[in-house]
Design a protein around this motif. Structure first.
Motif, PDB file in Angstrom:
ATOM      1  N   GLN A  77       0.836  -1.202   0.000  1.00 14.82           N
ATOM      2  CA  GLN A  77       0.000   0.000   0.000  1.00 14.82           C
ATOM      3  C   GLN A  77       0.874   1.256   0.000  1.00 14.82           C
ATOM      4  O   GLN A  77       0.655   2.186  -0.798  1.00 14.82           O
ATOM      5  N   GLU A  78       1.852   1.291   0.890  1.00 17.61           N
ATOM      6  CA  GLU A  78       2.715   2.472   1.000  1.00 17.61           C
ATOM      7  C   GLU A  78       3.528   2.689  -0.269  1.00 17.61           C
ATOM      8  O   GLU A  78       3.697   3.826  -0.729  1.00 17.61           O
ATOM      9  N   HIS A  79       4.031   1.602  -0.854  1.00 19.42           N
ATOM     10  CA  HIS A  79       4.801   1.725  -2.102  1.00 19.42           C
ATOM     11  C   HIS A  79       3.925   2.290  -3.225  1.00 19.42           C
ATOM     12  O   HIS A  79       4.355   3.186  -3.968  1.00 19.42           O
ATOM     13  N   LEU A  80       2.725   1.769  -3.353  1.00 19.49           N
ATOM     14  CA  LEU A  80       1.839   2.216  -4.430  1.00 19.49           C
ATOM     15  C   LEU A  80       1.376   3.654  -4.210  1.00 19.49           C
ATOM     16  O   LEU A  80       1.223   4.424  -5.166  1.00 19.49           O
ATOM     17  N   GLU A  81       1.177   4.036  -2.965  1.00 18.73           N
ATOM     18  CA  GLU A  81       0.812   5.427  -2.677  1.00 18.73           C
ATOM     19  C   GLU A  81       1.953   6.370  -3.021  1.00 18.73           C
ATOM     20  O   GLU A  81       1.724   7.475  -3.547  1.00 18.73           O
ATOM     21  N   LEU A  82       3.186   5.934  -2.779  1.00 20.05           N
ATOM     22  CA  LEU A  82       4.347   6.741  -3.177  1.00 20.05           C
ATOM     23  C   LEU A  82       4.407   6.911  -4.696  1.00 20.05           C
ATOM     24  O   LEU A  82       4.906   7.925  -5.200  1.00 20.05           O
ATOM     25  N   LEU A  83       3.890   5.910  -5.415  1.00 23.06           N
ATOM     26  CA  LEU A  83       3.859   5.972  -6.876  1.00 23.06           C
ATOM     27  C   LEU A  83       2.648   6.744  -7.393  1.00 23.06           C
ATOM     28  O   LEU A  83       2.447   6.849  -8.602  1.00 23.06           O
ATOM     29  N   GLY A  84       1.845   7.271  -6.459  1.00 24.75           N
ATOM     30  CA  GLY A  84       0.771   8.164  -6.851  1.00 24.75           C
ATOM     31  C   GLY A  84      -0.626   7.577  -6.907  1.00 24.75           C
ATOM     32  O   GLY A  84      -1.563   8.244  -7.357  1.00 24.75           O
ATOM     33  N   TYR A  85      -0.809   6.341  -6.416  1.00 24.78           N
ATOM     34  CA  TYR A  85      -2.117   5.697  -6.514  1.00 24.78           C
ATOM     35  C   TYR A  85      -2.977   5.947  -5.279  1.00 24.78           C
ATOM     36  O   TYR A  85      -2.461   6.087  -4.162  1.00 24.78           O
ATOM     37  N   ARG A  86      -4.281   5.960  -5.513  1.00 25.22           N
ATOM     38  CA  ARG A  86      -5.239   5.912  -4.424  1.00 25.22           C
ATOM     39  C   ARG A  86      -5.467   4.439  -4.108  1.00 25.22           C
ATOM     40  O   ARG A  86      -5.878   3.674  -4.984  1.00 25.22           O
ATOM     41  N   VAL A  87      -5.192   4.032  -2.873  1.00 30.21           N
ATOM     42  CA  VAL A  87      -5.187   2.605  -2.524  1.00 30.21           C
ATOM     43  C   VAL A  87      -6.184   2.320  -1.405  1.00 30.21           C
ATOM     44  O   VAL A  87      -6.235   3.034  -0.397  1.00 30.21           O
ATOM     45  N   GLU A  88      -6.973   1.273  -1.602  1.00 30.95           N
ATOM     46  CA  GLU A  88      -7.852   0.740  -0.557  1.00 30.95           C
ATOM     47  C   GLU A  88      -7.268  -0.599  -0.114  1.00 30.95           C
ATOM     48  O   GLU A  88      -7.053  -1.498  -0.940  1.00 30.95           O
ATOM     49  N   ASN A  89      -7.001  -0.738   1.180  1.00 28.59           N
ATOM     50  CA  ASN A  89      -6.411  -1.961   1.723  1.00 28.59           C
ATOM     51  C   ASN A  89      -7.471  -2.651   2.585  1.00 28.59           C
ATOM     52  O   ASN A  89      -7.730  -2.245   3.714  1.00 28.59           O
ATOM     53  N   LEU A  90      -8.106  -3.680   2.029  1.00 32.16           N
ATOM     54  CA  LEU A  90      -9.259  -4.302   2.677  1.00 32.16           C
ATOM     55  C   LEU A  90      -8.861  -5.397   3.666  1.00 32.16           C
ATOM     56  O   LEU A  90      -7.768  -5.964   3.580  1.00 32.16           O
ATOM     57  N   ASN A  91      -9.781  -5.697   4.570  1.00 31.60           N
ATOM     58  CA  ASN A  91      -9.535  -6.700   5.602  1.00 31.60           C
ATOM     59  C   ASN A  91     -10.621  -7.774   5.552  1.00 31.60           C
ATOM     60  O   ASN A  91     -11.812  -7.455   5.508  1.00 31.60           O
ATOM     61  N   PHE A  92     -10.206  -9.043   5.548  1.00 36.31           N
ATOM     62  CA  PHE A  92     -11.154 -10.157   5.430  1.00 36.31           C
ATOM     63  C   PHE A  92     -10.872 -11.219   6.487  1.00 36.31           C
ATOM     64  O   PHE A  92      -9.723 -11.389   6.909  1.00 36.31           O
ATOM     65  N   PRO A  93     -11.887 -11.978   6.880  1.00 38.61           N
ATOM     66  CA  PRO A  93     -11.691 -13.081   7.835  1.00 38.61           C
ATOM     67  C   PRO A  93     -11.220 -14.350   7.110  1.00 38.61           C
ATOM     68  O   PRO A  93     -11.991 -15.293   6.930  1.00 38.61           O
ATOM     69  N   LEU A  94      -9.968 -14.362   6.684  1.00 34.74           N
ATOM     70  CA  LEU A  94      -9.462 -15.469   5.866  1.00 34.74           C
ATOM     71  C   LEU A  94      -8.658 -16.493   6.672  1.00 34.74           C
ATOM     72  O   LEU A  94      -7.636 -16.990   6.205  1.00 34.74           O
ATOM     73  N   THR A  95      -9.156 -16.804   7.869  1.00 37.27           N
ATOM     74  CA  THR A  95      -8.512 -17.871   8.652  1.00 37.27           C
ATOM     75  C   THR A  95      -9.516 -18.978   9.003  1.00 37.27           C
ATOM     76  O   THR A  95      -9.335 -20.125   8.600  1.00 37.27           O
ATOM     77  N   PHE A  96     -10.575 -18.648   9.724  1.00 36.91           N
ATOM     78  CA  PHE A  96     -11.523 -19.672  10.175  1.00 36.91           C
ATOM     79  C   PHE A  96     -12.920 -19.584   9.548  1.00 36.91           C
ATOM     80  O   PHE A  96     -13.482 -20.625   9.199  1.00 36.91           O
ATOM     81  N   PRO A  97     -13.531 -18.402   9.421  1.00 31.18           N
ATOM     82  CA  PRO A  97     -14.923 -18.342   8.937  1.00 31.18           C
ATOM     83  C   PRO A  97     -15.088 -18.844   7.509  1.00 31.18           C
ATOM     84  O   PRO A  97     -14.142 -18.844   6.713  1.00 31.18           O
ATOM     85  N   ASP A  98     -16.292 -19.264   7.195  1.00 31.72           N
ATOM     86  CA  ASP A  98     -16.624 -19.706   5.846  1.00 31.72           C
ATOM     87  C   ASP A  98     -16.247 -18.632   4.823  1.00 31.72           C
ATOM     88  O   ASP A  98     -16.418 -17.435   5.073  1.00 31.72           O
ATOM     89  N   ILE A  99     -15.753 -19.065   3.684  1.00 30.69           N
ATOM     90  CA  ILE A  99     -15.302 -18.134   2.644  1.00 30.69           C
ATOM     91  C   ILE A  99     -16.450 -17.253   2.148  1.00 30.69           C
ATOM     92  O   ILE A  99     -16.217 -16.159   1.607  1.00 30.69           O
ATOM     93  N   LYS A 100     -17.680 -17.687   2.333  1.00 28.29           N
ATOM     94  CA  LYS A 100     -18.829 -16.900   1.871  1.00 28.29           C
ATOM     95  C   LYS A 100     -18.882 -15.526   2.528  1.00 28.29           C
ATOM     96  O   LYS A 100     -19.360 -14.558   1.917  1.00 28.29           O
ATOM     97  N   PHE A 101     -18.398 -15.432   3.781  1.00 28.29           N
ATOM     98  CA  PHE A 101     -18.388 -14.138   4.460  1.00 28.29           C
ATOM     99  C   PHE A 101     -17.470 -13.154   3.730  1.00 28.29           C
ATOM    100  O   PHE A 101     -17.819 -11.995   3.517  1.00 28.29           O
ATOM    101  N   SER A 102     -16.296 -13.629   3.344  1.00 22.44           N
ATOM    102  CA  SER A 102     -15.347 -12.770   2.632  1.00 22.44           C
ATOM    103  C   SER A 102     -15.842 -12.429   1.232  1.00 22.44           C
ATOM    104  O   SER A 102     -15.684 -11.302   0.758  1.00 22.44           O
ATOM    105  N   GLN A 103     -16.444 -13.412   0.574  1.00 21.28           N
ATOM    106  CA  GLN A 103     -16.994 -13.155  -0.763  1.00 21.28           C
ATOM    107  C   GLN A 103     -18.083 -12.089  -0.709  1.00 21.28           C
ATOM    108  O   GLN A 103     -18.139 -11.198  -1.563  1.00 21.28           O
TER     109      GLN A 103
END
Length: 213
Positions: free
Chosen positions: A22-48
């Motif tokens: 994220q920081e590298h891409l912002e230095l290159l001038g991009y608007r960046v969204e860094n999302l957070n997902f429950p990708l350890t235990f919960p069903d993948i449907k929640f993240s989808q």
């Protein structure tokens, strides 16, 4: 053309793992969204559902025709992108995707671990995406780039063959309709954190190729 870059982390991680990119891409001038997902235990449907709702929010907030949406998926985050985009409701929102060290076809480690731990996917439910039946097929209007590490390390390297990053190998990461495929000598846990990788992502976003020389 304006670009909005959306970062999607891997298995058993959070958005924090993507902060260097994220920081590298912002230095290159991009608007960046860094999302957070429950990708350890919960069903993948929640993240989808989370990713789908994020994309729909972008759509209904009035995207400009001059703004391109770029998804960058690392590790299992790549598979999350591909599975979410099967939903017709999000068709036409995403313009480009960059997969970084993402097991798109299969996973040798996952397959072997399941022989020893048959309940692996019952405990770590997002790993269900790594089953062979979960193949990917993206809309042809989306420009796809694939970055693959080729610096083997760790105890699983002997399972993965000649070209691997210690967690995934070259064949696992290929997507037949990718516009560009780039191999770089980095290990799995570092490939998405390097400024060099960010520069390749920048090249693909802005020019459609990873290498510009």
């Amino acid at each position: 053309m304006n670009f909005r870059v959306v970062l999607i982390h891997g298995f058993n991680q959070s958005y924090r793992d993507m902060i260097p990119l994220q920081e590298h891409l912002e230095l290159l001038g991009y608007r960046v969204e860094n999302l957070n997902f429950p990708l350890t235990f919960p069903d993948i449907k929640f993240s989808q559902e989370m990713l789908k709702n994020f994309l729909l929010d972008l759509k209904y907030s009035g995207l400009s025709e001059k703004e391109e949406i770029v998804l960058v998926g690392y590790d299992l985050g790549g598979k999350l992108i591909a599975s979410t985009l099967k939903d017709e409701k999000v068709k036409g929102i995403v313009d480009k995707i960059v997969f970084i060290a993402a097991p798109l076809k299969d996973s040798v480690i996952h397959r072997r671990m399941k022989r020893v731990l048959p309940l692996l996917d019952k405990i770590f439910k997002p790993l269900e995406l790594l089953n062979k039946k979960n193949s990917i097929e993206l809309d042809e209007s989306i420009q796809v780039g694939v970055i693959i590490g080729t610096e083997p390390y760790g105890i699983f390297s002997r399972w993965l063959g000649e070209y691997s990053d210690g967690v995934v190998n070259y064949k696992e990461c290929l997507y037949g309709k990718a516009k560009e495929v780039l191999k770089i000598p980095l290990i799995h846990k570092e490939i998405h954190k390097k400024m060099g990788t960010a520069r390749y992502v920048n090249n693909f976003i802005s020019k459609g190729v990873f290498r510009t020389e």
